[in-house]
Scaffold this active site. Structure first.
Site, PDB file in Angstrom:
ATOM      1  N   CYS A  55      28.083  -4.534  25.588  1.00  0.00           N
ATOM      2  CA  CYS A  55      27.055  -4.333  26.607  1.00  0.00           C
ATOM      3  C   CYS A  55      26.238  -3.070  26.382  1.00  0.00           C
ATOM      4  O   CYS A  55      25.432  -2.693  27.222  1.00  0.00           O
ATOM      5  CB  CYS A  55      27.672  -4.314  28.009  1.00  0.00           C
ATOM      6  SG  CYS A  55      28.847  -2.967  28.263  1.00  0.00           S
ATOM      7  N   TYR A  60      30.442 -12.762  23.520  1.00  0.00           N
ATOM      8  CA  TYR A  60      29.069 -12.662  24.018  1.00  0.00           C
ATOM      9  C   TYR A  60      28.486 -11.294  23.696  1.00  0.00           C
ATOM     10  O   TYR A  60      29.210 -10.337  23.407  1.00  0.00           O
ATOM     11  CB  TYR A  60      29.009 -12.912  25.531  1.00  0.00           C
ATOM     12  CG  TYR A  60      29.649 -11.834  26.380  1.00  0.00           C
ATOM     13  CD1 TYR A  60      28.934 -10.705  26.773  1.00  0.00           C
ATOM     14  CD2 TYR A  60      30.972 -11.950  26.808  1.00  0.00           C
ATOM     15  CE1 TYR A  60      29.522  -9.715  27.549  1.00  0.00           C
ATOM     16  CE2 TYR A  60      31.569 -10.971  27.577  1.00  0.00           C
ATOM     17  CZ  TYR A  60      30.830  -9.851  27.951  1.00  0.00           C
ATOM     18  OH  TYR A  60      31.406  -8.873  28.706  1.00  0.00           O
ATOM     19  N   ARG A  93       3.802 -13.614  -2.799  1.00  0.00           N
ATOM     20  CA  ARG A  93       4.927 -13.080  -2.033  1.00  0.00           C
ATOM     21  C   ARG A  93       4.917 -13.749  -0.665  1.00  0.00           C
ATOM     22  O   ARG A  93       3.893 -14.314  -0.258  1.00  0.00           O
ATOM     23  CB  ARG A  93       4.827 -11.559  -1.887  1.00  0.00           C
ATOM     24  CG  ARG A  93       3.575 -11.079  -1.175  1.00  0.00           C
ATOM     25  CD  ARG A  93       3.447  -9.565  -1.240  1.00  0.00           C
ATOM     26  NE  ARG A  93       2.174  -9.113  -0.689  1.00  0.00           N
ATOM     27  CZ  ARG A  93       1.684  -7.886  -0.827  1.00  0.00           C
ATOM     28  NH1 ARG A  93       2.375  -6.986  -1.516  1.00  0.00           N
ATOM     29  NH2 ARG A  93       0.534  -7.544  -0.299  1.00  0.00           N
ATOM     30  N   HIS A 123      18.214   7.818  28.587  1.00  0.00           N
ATOM     31  CA  HIS A 123      18.086   7.175  29.900  1.00  0.00           C
ATOM     32  C   HIS A 123      16.741   6.482  30.032  1.00  0.00           C
ATOM     33  O   HIS A 123      16.653   5.324  30.456  1.00  0.00           O
ATOM     34  CB  HIS A 123      18.263   8.221  31.007  1.00  0.00           C
ATOM     35  CG  HIS A 123      18.064   7.658  32.391  1.00  0.00           C
ATOM     36  ND1 HIS A 123      16.841   7.691  33.027  1.00  0.00           N
ATOM     37  CD2 HIS A 123      18.917   7.026  33.235  1.00  0.00           C
ATOM     38  CE1 HIS A 123      16.964   7.112  34.214  1.00  0.00           C
ATOM     39  NE2 HIS A 123      18.212   6.712  34.363  1.00  0.00           N
ATOM     40  N   MET A 148       3.096   2.392  -2.324  1.00  0.00           N
ATOM     41  CA  MET A 148       3.315   3.038  -3.627  1.00  0.00           C
ATOM     42  C   MET A 148       2.079   2.880  -4.502  1.00  0.00           C
ATOM     43  O   MET A 148       1.092   2.266  -4.108  1.00  0.00           O
ATOM     44  CB  MET A 148       4.571   2.470  -4.284  1.00  0.00           C
ATOM     45  CG  MET A 148       5.838   2.922  -3.579  1.00  0.00           C
ATOM     46  SD  MET A 148       7.316   2.207  -4.282  1.00  0.00           S
ATOM     47  CE  MET A 148       7.163   0.501  -3.814  1.00  0.00           C
ATOM     48  N   GLY A 158       0.779  -1.231   0.000  1.00  0.00           N
ATOM     49  CA  GLY A 158       0.000   0.000   0.000  1.00  0.00           C
ATOM     50  C   GLY A 158       0.807   1.274   0.000  1.00  0.00           C
ATOM     51  O   GLY A 158       0.244   2.371   0.006  1.00  0.00           O
ATOM     52  N   SER A 181      34.792  -5.051  27.191  1.00  0.00           N
ATOM     53  CA  SER A 181      33.364  -5.011  26.907  1.00  0.00           C
ATOM     54  C   SER A 181      33.095  -3.691  26.187  1.00  0.00           C
ATOM     55  O   SER A 181      33.443  -2.625  26.695  1.00  0.00           O
ATOM     56  CB  SER A 181      32.544  -5.088  28.201  1.00  0.00           C
ATOM     57  OG  SER A 181      31.158  -5.072  27.906  1.00  0.00           O
TER      58      SER A 181
END
Length: 893
Positions: free
Chosen positions: A839, A859, A353, A469, A108, A106, A772
């Site tokens: 982190c 990690y 699609r 924050h 274009m 929807g 980290s």
């Protein structure tokens, strides 16, 4: 060789195929694929996305050879369909549709029935033997073309139609006769000439090129630009244009049009789901002018519909469509969204699609297709949108409920919440204790608001971005949050919120949707999060597939426990400063800051030590031996200081200090740019006793719980700086171990959040045992942008293509990413066993997690409610990376 701009499809043949989505767009590539599969696709051709790029970059001009290629492609359609474009006796009509490489439903423009004029409409009437149908198609074409190509408002045409229907006493469009349509068409054409001072075009070639240009131009219309921005779709991709022979679902009672999904997109159940309309064109289904009917008897019975299903009304054609459904799903090995038209009992396929679906449906479809032997576990994992898991973890607004939208901000933390407006953290906490639901509205939040944020059901700010924050803390707590709603005026003094001329007061009910950024007046019903058995199955497959560990950012027992429930494998960031904002502790923190000498600071710190130790014991106990990275005190001192006169007075009185002395000391501590001022390791260097107390609290708690602890020093820029502070920690550790008569292993590392630290990583790694990456601050310091203040201008940077996406939401891999790579390479060269993690908020972003896999981090760490997302994204990254390695190995061989 001359570049090819046009690709044919239809009649069981095609120049392209499904893998050519970048060039042909999703729609064009799939039309080509369906043609090659032998499905009944009306003949047509695709003008490539490269033409869109050329058109945009060359002031709406086309490549030299395009017109000839289009002319030849039109002739091919004419041959296949047995009709001539512009022929007054046997006219060929076409549709002109967009088709980007990814679905933008929807967004274009489309033009149907192109090729009609005052002469060809008579030919259509003669060929179809239905004059009413022909003139209905003509009026539809004029309205759509005038809107899409000529820039007129479709409402003006609808007004003419409504006036006629009212005057004639007609309820539906189908009641309008051929003669009446002729009158309406004449009025439509008069309207065009009056508004634009030029006639509606009769020349079919002018119509065709006008529509092609309009579809290419619609790539830049506001809704398409907005959709691309929200879905991180690059502007340079462009759209293709698909020109296809028209087939008509509105030629009589043996005609229909519809949309279907090969499985239920809401639940994932394996049944044929969809709607159709008899004697209608495609836009009638979408526009809601008439109530669609269910495709299947099962669907009709579920929905309690009265009108017959397609399965009952057109059994032979439905049987063909059911076969196509199975063929497409087995071919693509994915749930498909299909569009079809039936013309005089003959089925035509107009589109297929990959179908959009809810997160719950995505999980069920993936698991079912693995169980059906259709796809592998790895394929199942790769096709789930990791971010969509948010839908399963938070309440969502009931889509059927009415809502009055007051404004919109950034969708900073997912979920939906309703409650009474409050404007201070204290008020939020007070009302929450009385079991009242509240929404905390602030211009921006600060660490001092933490208790109110925890008490609130949701958080709303008029300033700040996706990593402000408010956003970071809300995500960590699992609270809904809308940030940076600049259209709102939040006045904490008068306790009012002003939006769109309305003034809301404290206690008024509002609803926020942290998944869309909408703010609504009143309470809007929500749906609770639902976790399915498929969720656990997908998570177990993800854990088998991924290489990187997934930790959480947590400092409260509630956050830690929630993260463990979601599968976290440790804590990657415990922000110790949040522990200091407890009302009973903040007084001692302030006394420590205001102390004139070390003895005064030691006295205040001695009061804080037991509290910190208790916090760590609780956290370590919950983590049960999993690694916990504790960041030592990081924020600037001003965040802990009293600000208004009342706070200053209370602090001075409780501390036994002269109020004038307090104000003088506040002035001395004031900084012009505190985020780059006396904070992080700089505090530790100036006041080593602070870090010594925190190290003692961590290690005493670790001895009790036998925790695996990692002590992290923030904001480091050099090895010497790090070594000074590491010595403080090691010396305090030695004291603790001697006092206790036992020891525990611990690591000391640093947060890489300053560009210099990344560049000096080889040197810093001589002392640091882990890195980290604090990418929130690393992004700020690399770009020179404040994450709290950039919300007012970053959208312009994204819309103008300076950034593909907000760099505080998804890692700037080109710039900030280079610094991460440099630090990983240099640090690992010095210390091969260097532990590497991330982190920042990017640790929960799938695209950033993919980057972390590529550069070899051990990690990622994210807020508790992002842990399942990170587990899945890490698995997807591992699978993709392994495929790349295998591909390179194969090529080398």
């Amino acid at each position: 060789m001359t570049q090819k701009w046009v690709y044919h499809f239809g009649d069981g043949q095609a120049d392209g195929e499904a893998s050519m989505k970048n060039l042909l767009g999703g729609k064009g590539a799939n039309l080509a694929e369906m043609s090659s599969l032998g499905l009944p696709v009306p003949s047509g051709f695709t003008v490539t996305t490269e033409v869109c790029t050329y058109y945009t970059q060359n002031d709406k001009a086309y490549p030299e050879t395009l017109k000839e290629e289009v002319a030849q492609a039109v002739k091919a359609i004419e041959t296949h369909m047995g009709a001539q474009f512009g022929d007054p006796d046997n006219p060929l009509l076409v549709s002109v549709r967009s088709g980007a490489r990814v679905s933008m439903p929807g967004m274009m423009d489309t033009v149907l029935n192109l090729g009609l004029n005052d002469k060809t409409v008579e030919g259509l009437a003669s060929q179809s033997k239905d004059e009413r149908f022909a003139w209905d198609s003509y009026r539809r074409f004029i309205q759509m073309y005038a809107d899409v190509v000529m820039g007129m408002s479709h409402h003006d045409f609808e007004t003419i139609l409504d006036d006629h229907k009212d005057r004639l006493g007609h309820e539906n469009d189908t009641d309008v006769t051929a003669t009446q349509w002729k009158e309406i068409v004449a009025e439509y054409k008069d309207l065009v000439e009056q508004d634009l001072r030029r006639p509606f075009p009769d020349d079919v070639q002018e119509q065709l090129w006008g529509a092609i240009g309009a579809v290419f131009g619609s790539w830049q219309i506001p809704r398409a630009v907005t959709y691309r921005r929200l879905n991180a779709i690059p502007e340079e991709w462009g759209t293709a244009v698909n020109i296809q022979a028209m087939v008509f679902g509105n030629m009589g009672e043996d005609c229909s049009t519809g949309v279907a999904f090969t499985r239920d997109p809401s639940t994932g159940e394996n049944y044929f789901y969809g709607e159709y309309l008899v004697n209608a064109q495609g836009e009638d289904v979408v526009a809601g002018i008439r109530t669609p009917q269910s495709l299947t008897l099962k669907g009709r019975e579920r929905e309690g519909g009265d009108l017959p299903s397609m399965e009952e009304n057109m059994p032979a054609v439905f049987a063909q469509l059911a076969e196509v459904r199975l063929k497409l799903e087995n071919h693509y090995k994915e749930m498909q969204d299909i569009e079809f038209t039936v013309q005089q009992n003959k089925l035509y396929m107009l589109q297929t699609r990959t179908g959009k679906r809810t997160a719950a449906a995505a999980l069920k479809i993936a698991v079912d297709m693995v169980n059906e032997g259709m796809i592998s576990q790895d394929e199942a994992l790769l096709r789930i949108d990791a971010n969509a898991l948010d839908q399963l973890l938070h309440p969502t607004l009931d889509p059927k409920s009415a809502r009055e939208v007051l404004g919109k901000g950034l969708p900073a933390s997912p979920g939906a919440a309703s409650g009474q407006l409050v404007f201070t953290a204290d008020e939020a906490e007070t009302r929450a204790k009385n079991e009242e639901d509240v929404i905390l509205a602030r211009t921006e939040t600060s660490p001092e608001d933490i208790h109110g944020m925890h008490a609130a059901r949701g958080i709303l700010t008029s300033r700040g971005g996706m990593t402000s924050h408010a956003a970071v803390v809300a995500r960590g707590m699992g609270r809904a949050c809308v940030a940076g709603a600049g259209g709102l005026q939040i006045d904490a003094q008068s306790k009012t919120l002003t939006a769109q001329g309305q003034i809301l007061k404290e206690g008024d009910i509002v609803t926020i949707d942290g998944s869309t950024g909408e703010i609504m007046k009143g309470a809007v019903p929500t749906l609770p999060p639902q976790m399915s058995g498929e969720f656990e199955i997908i998570m177990s497959w993800a854990d088998e597939a991924r290489r990187m560990k997934v930790r959480t950012n947590a400092e409260t027992p509630d956050d830690a426990q929630k993260a463990i429930e979601f599968g976290a494998e440790g804590v990657g960031l415990c922000r110790t400063e949040h522990m200091f904002f407890d009302p009973e502790r903040i007084q001692k923190v302030r006394e420590m800051i205001f102390a004139e000498d070390k003895a005064g600071r030691d006295e205040a710190l001695a009061h804080l030590l037991p509290a910190q130790r208790s916090d760590f014991e609780q956290l370590f106990t919950i983590m049960q031996g999993l690694p916990v990275t504790v960041r030592l005190l990081d924020p600037p001192l001003h965040e802990f200081l009293p600000h208004d006169d009342k706070d200053v007075q209370n602090f001075a009185q409780n501390a036994g200090l002269d109020e004038a002395l307090v104000k003088r000391r506040l002035s001395e501590l004031s900084e012009s740019n505190p985020m780059l001022g006396h904070r992080g390791c700089r505090l530790g260097l100036t006041y080593p006793e602070i870090y010594a107390m925190q190290a003692r609290a961590i290690l005493e708690a670790a001895l009790v719980t036998q925790a695996h602890t990692e002590i992290m020093i923030p904001l480091i820029v050099s090895r010497k700086e790090f070594k000074i502070l590491k010595d403080v920690i090691d010396q305090e550790a030695q004291k603790v171990f001697e006092e206790q008569g036992k020891s525990v292993e611990y690591l000391v590392g640093t947060m890489i959040e300053i560009p210099r630290a990344a560049l000096m990583a080889d040197d810093i790694a001589k002392e640091a045992q882990f890195f980290s990456f604090g990418t929130n601050d690393l992004t700020q310091t690399t770009l020179g942008m404040s994450r709290d203040d950039s919300g007012s201008f970053l959208p312009d940077y994204v819309s103008k293509g300076v950034f593909g996406i907000d760099p505080f939401v998804s890692l700037d891999q080109e710039g900030v990413g280079q610094l991460v790579e440099i630090a990983v390479e240099r640090g690992s060269k010095t210390r091969p066993d260097l532990k590497l993690g991330i982190c920042g908020e990017h640790g929960g972003d799938p695209a950033s997690i993919d980057f972390c896999e590529r550069v070899g981090l051990d990690y990622v760490s994210c807020s508790p409610f992002r842990v399942p997302i990170a587990r899945l994204a890490a698995a997807q990254a591992s699978i993709r990376h392994q495929k790349c390695v295998e591909k390179k190995t194969s090529k080398a061989a």
